[in-house]
Scaffold this motif. Sequence first.
Motif, PDB file in Angstrom:
ATOM      1  N   ILE A 260       0.859  -1.192   0.000  1.00  0.00           N
ATOM      2  CA  ILE A 260       0.000   0.000   0.000  1.00  0.00           C
ATOM      3  C   ILE A 260       0.890   1.235   0.000  1.00  0.00           C
ATOM      4  O   ILE A 260       1.772   1.366   0.849  1.00  0.00           O
ATOM      5  CB  ILE A 260      -0.935  -0.004   1.219  1.00  0.00           C
ATOM      6  N   PRO A 261       0.690   2.163  -0.945  1.00  0.00           N
ATOM      7  CA  PRO A 261       1.587   3.322  -1.046  1.00  0.00           C
ATOM      8  C   PRO A 261       1.468   4.243   0.158  1.00  0.00           C
ATOM      9  O   PRO A 261       0.447   4.283   0.848  1.00  0.00           O
ATOM     10  CB  PRO A 261       1.124   4.014  -2.330  1.00  0.00           C
ATOM     11  N   GLY A 262       2.544   5.010   0.379  1.00  0.00           N
ATOM     12  CA  GLY A 262       2.603   5.897   1.541  1.00  0.00           C
ATOM     13  C   GLY A 262       1.887   7.210   1.362  1.00  0.00           C
ATOM     14  O   GLY A 262       1.782   7.990   2.308  1.00  0.00           O
ATOM     15  N   SER A 263       1.400   7.493   0.163  1.00  0.00           N
ATOM     16  CA  SER A 263       0.631   8.709  -0.060  1.00  0.00           C
ATOM     17  C   SER A 263      -0.314   8.484  -1.230  1.00  0.00           C
ATOM     18  O   SER A 263      -0.156   7.529  -2.005  1.00  0.00           O
ATOM     19  CB  SER A 263       1.552   9.903  -0.353  1.00  0.00           C
ATOM     20  N   GLU A 264      -1.293   9.365  -1.373  1.00  0.00           N
ATOM     21  CA  GLU A 264      -2.256   9.243  -2.462  1.00  0.00           C
ATOM     22  C   GLU A 264      -1.609   9.499  -3.822  1.00  0.00           C
ATOM     23  O   GLU A 264      -2.171   9.130  -4.850  1.00  0.00           O
ATOM     24  CB  GLU A 264      -3.402  10.227  -2.238  1.00  0.00           C
ATOM     25  N   ASP A 326      -6.520  -5.746   7.749  1.00  0.00           N
ATOM     26  CA  ASP A 326      -7.632  -5.455   6.840  1.00  0.00           C
ATOM     27  C   ASP A 326      -7.300  -4.290   5.929  1.00  0.00           C
ATOM     28  O   ASP A 326      -6.973  -3.201   6.396  1.00  0.00           O
ATOM     29  CB  ASP A 326      -8.895  -5.147   7.645  1.00  0.00           C
ATOM     30  N   SER A 327      -7.412  -4.500   4.613  1.00  0.00           N
ATOM     31  CA  SER A 327      -7.132  -3.426   3.658  1.00  0.00           C
ATOM     32  C   SER A 327      -8.261  -2.409   3.582  1.00  0.00           C
ATOM     33  O   SER A 327      -8.048  -1.275   3.163  1.00  0.00           O
ATOM     34  CB  SER A 327      -6.909  -4.023   2.261  1.00  0.00           C
ATOM     35  N   GLY A 328      -9.477  -2.803   3.981  1.00  0.00           N
ATOM     36  CA  GLY A 328     -10.627  -1.925   3.836  1.00  0.00           C
ATOM     37  C   GLY A 328     -10.828  -0.956   4.980  1.00  0.00           C
ATOM     38  O   GLY A 328     -11.605  -0.008   4.853  1.00  0.00           O
ATOM     39  N   THR A 329     -10.153  -1.173   6.105  1.00  0.00           N
ATOM     40  CA  THR A 329     -10.187  -0.230   7.223  1.00  0.00           C
ATOM     41  C   THR A 329      -9.056   0.772   7.033  1.00  0.00           C
ATOM     42  O   THR A 329      -7.952   0.391   6.652  1.00  0.00           O
ATOM     43  CB  THR A 329     -10.021  -0.963   8.562  1.00  0.00           C
ATOM     44  N   VAL A 424      -3.524   2.616   6.758  1.00  0.00           N
ATOM     45  CA  VAL A 424      -2.512   3.643   7.053  1.00  0.00           C
ATOM     46  C   VAL A 424      -1.292   3.001   7.701  1.00  0.00           C
ATOM     47  O   VAL A 424      -0.144   3.306   7.354  1.00  0.00           O
ATOM     48  CB  VAL A 424      -3.099   4.750   7.960  1.00  0.00           C
ATOM     49  N   GLN A 425      -1.517   2.094   8.638  1.00  0.00           N
ATOM     50  CA  GLN A 425      -0.395   1.444   9.318  1.00  0.00           C
ATOM     51  C   GLN A 425       0.300   0.396   8.429  1.00  0.00           C
ATOM     52  O   GLN A 425       1.399  -0.052   8.756  1.00  0.00           O
ATOM     53  CB  GLN A 425      -0.861   0.796  10.616  1.00  0.00           C
ATOM     54  N   GLN A 426      -0.314   0.028   7.325  1.00  0.00           N
ATOM     55  CA  GLN A 426       0.299  -0.938   6.403  1.00  0.00           C
ATOM     56  C   GLN A 426       1.127  -0.256   5.310  1.00  0.00           C
ATOM     57  O   GLN A 426       1.749  -0.945   4.495  1.00  0.00           O
ATOM     58  CB  GLN A 426      -0.790  -1.785   5.740  1.00  0.00           C
ATOM     59  N   GLN A 427       1.163   1.073   5.294  1.00  0.00           N
ATOM     60  CA  GLN A 427       1.822   1.795   4.212  1.00  0.00           C
ATOM     61  C   GLN A 427       3.292   1.413   4.064  1.00  0.00           C
ATOM     62  O   GLN A 427       4.024   1.283   5.046  1.00  0.00           O
ATOM     63  CB  GLN A 427       1.704   3.310   4.451  1.00  0.00           C
ATOM     64  N   ASN A 428       3.693   1.240   2.808  1.00  0.00           N
ATOM     65  CA  ASN A 428       5.093   0.973   2.436  1.00  0.00           C
ATOM     66  C   ASN A 428       5.638  -0.333   3.004  1.00  0.00           C
ATOM     67  O   ASN A 428       6.852  -0.507   3.099  1.00  0.00           O
ATOM     68  CB  ASN A 428       6.001   2.142   2.828  1.00  0.00           C
ATOM     69  N   LEU A 429       4.742  -1.238   3.373  1.00  0.00           N
ATOM     70  CA  LEU A 429       5.152  -2.581   3.767  1.00  0.00           C
ATOM     71  C   LEU A 429       4.795  -3.569   2.658  1.00  0.00           C
ATOM     72  O   LEU A 429       3.728  -3.449   2.038  1.00  0.00           O
ATOM     73  CB  LEU A 429       4.443  -3.029   5.046  1.00  0.00           C
ATOM     74  N   ASN A 430       5.680  -4.526   2.393  1.00  0.00           N
ATOM     75  CA  ASN A 430       5.282  -5.706   1.634  1.00  0.00           C
ATOM     76  C   ASN A 430       4.632  -6.672   2.612  1.00  0.00           C
ATOM     77  O   ASN A 430       5.257  -7.086   3.595  1.00  0.00           O
ATOM     78  CB  ASN A 430       6.501  -6.380   0.998  1.00  0.00           C
ATOM     79  N   GLY A 446       8.319  -1.554  -1.638  1.00  0.00           N
ATOM     80  CA  GLY A 446       8.935  -0.820  -2.723  1.00  0.00           C
ATOM     81  C   GLY A 446       8.000   0.200  -3.322  1.00  0.00           C
ATOM     82  O   GLY A 446       8.122   0.555  -4.494  1.00  0.00           O
ATOM     83  N   CYS A 447       7.017   0.670  -2.544  1.00  0.00           N
ATOM     84  CA  CYS A 447       6.060   1.659  -3.074  1.00  0.00           C
ATOM     85  C   CYS A 447       6.145   2.908  -2.200  1.00  0.00           C
ATOM     86  O   CYS A 447       5.221   3.244  -1.479  1.00  0.00           O
ATOM     87  CB  CYS A 447       4.647   1.093  -3.128  1.00  0.00           C
ATOM     88  N   GLY A 448       7.285   3.587  -2.251  1.00  0.00           N
ATOM     89  CA  GLY A 448       7.593   4.716  -1.367  1.00  0.00           C
ATOM     90  C   GLY A 448       6.692   5.903  -1.555  1.00  0.00           C
ATOM     91  O   GLY A 448       5.816   5.923  -2.405  1.00  0.00           O
ATOM     92  N   ASN A 449       6.961   6.962  -0.776  1.00  0.00           N
ATOM     93  CA  ASN A 449       6.122   8.162  -0.786  1.00  0.00           C
ATOM     94  C   ASN A 449       6.234   8.902  -2.100  1.00  0.00           C
ATOM     95  O   ASN A 449       7.194   8.767  -2.825  1.00  0.00           O
ATOM     96  CB  ASN A 449       6.539   9.104   0.349  1.00  0.00           C
TER      97      ASN A 449
END
Length: 449
Positions: A260-264, A326-329, A424-430, A446-449
């Motif tokens: 999940i990317p770290g920003s929109e 959960d990806s939806g929360t 939000v807490q899953q950002q930038n984690l594989n 590998g999906c940085g800000n």
Amino acid sequence: MANYTFLHPLLLLLVLLFASHEVEKRYAWGRELVHLEAISLTPATTCKDHTNGRGLTLAHRQGPCSPLAANRQSRDSGLIFLRDQSRVHSMNVLGESPALPTGDHGENARLPIRGGAAPGAGEFVVTVGLGTPKVDLTLIFDTGSDITWTQCEPCPNCYHQQDPMFEPSKSTTYSDPQCTESDCPYSIEYADGSHSSGYYIQDLLTLTPEYQFPNFIFGCSQNNSHNFGVTAGVLGLGQGRTSLISHISSQFSNIFCYCIPGSESSNGYLLFGMEALRNCQTKNTTPLIIDQNNPSYYYVNLVGIAFGNQTFSLSSESPPPRTIIDSGTTITRLPPSIYSAIQTEFANYMSNYPVADPLTKLMDTCYDLRGQENVNLPEMVLQFENTDVRLDPSAVVWRESDAQVCLAVAPNRKRPDLVIIGSVQQQNLNILYNIQDNKVEFGNGGCGN
């Protein structure tokens, strides 16, 4: 590199000490403190692609990377958190009683008429192809739903979607699945009052040109509430027997990974099978817990949270809470006692910054960071059974604006025995889900800000 050969020894020592201090200041990543440049809190207006051609693109539905850009509006945090509350309410309700039976898929299957968590809350989308010729459809990415569905023509009660609506009669690979009902109906009633109903069909699913799956069973929706924005439906990535992962298990062995990317303004990726293993496999693993009453969700054992100078034990709570990834929360929900302790620790670290008004009832610990060149944030580490996961600095706060930056966790007052780890807490984690081996793996994304 600068040449210090002719400097006086004392001056040289001072220069080296200053340089060392600057490096430490810029790259500090200890248990106690993270230095985050203020510019990284501000999302860009153009898309930064971090996928490097990997898998399916995962994008924020309201960001510049979204395939829904033609209907993109500025971020509406009020709407995001209303959807988020509906999602959490659904999961809280489902956690109180056994889910309806999911049945089997495939030949002679009894396909489900069932309930589920509110999928419209999901803030991330992926695009897949259905039918022949292929119709590209942008669907909500949802690890908490089993059923994949899209709106189909003819549709007596459908909402407006950006993509062309799928028409089974125009696909040369369309067929009806075998099931006990004559017209294979499905109906999903979500706990927030939203719904989707129609009938099951099967057709060619195209994930990438290399990965195509004939006779993929999905919901052809003809009656929906208007909770899904302009998306074409939902991509169900739960671990139940009717989910996408189950349908394509022969090719991908019940293994997938996402970042999940770290920003929109960045995009992430969704990978399957060997590609997921090549890009996401690590030694940081925790057991995947199967709940027969709620088989869709991904349960893990979160035993503690290290935040700043403190470590907070979840295993000592009575009863110890259960944890769902959960990806939806959107933002993580915690037992109220743990949330209160983290809130206090966050306030201690942010005491040098002006307090800002609460963003919502969910996020009431906010600070004004206007004019700050860098921001000191406490580090957050999730302590799972067998492994610790150090979160990205962007995962600690929600930035509404420079004048309103808030702690991005909230209490689950209705269900203090349920922790939900949000996107939000899953950002930038594989995050690698290996269902066949009952484990979840975490690595640097590998999906940085």
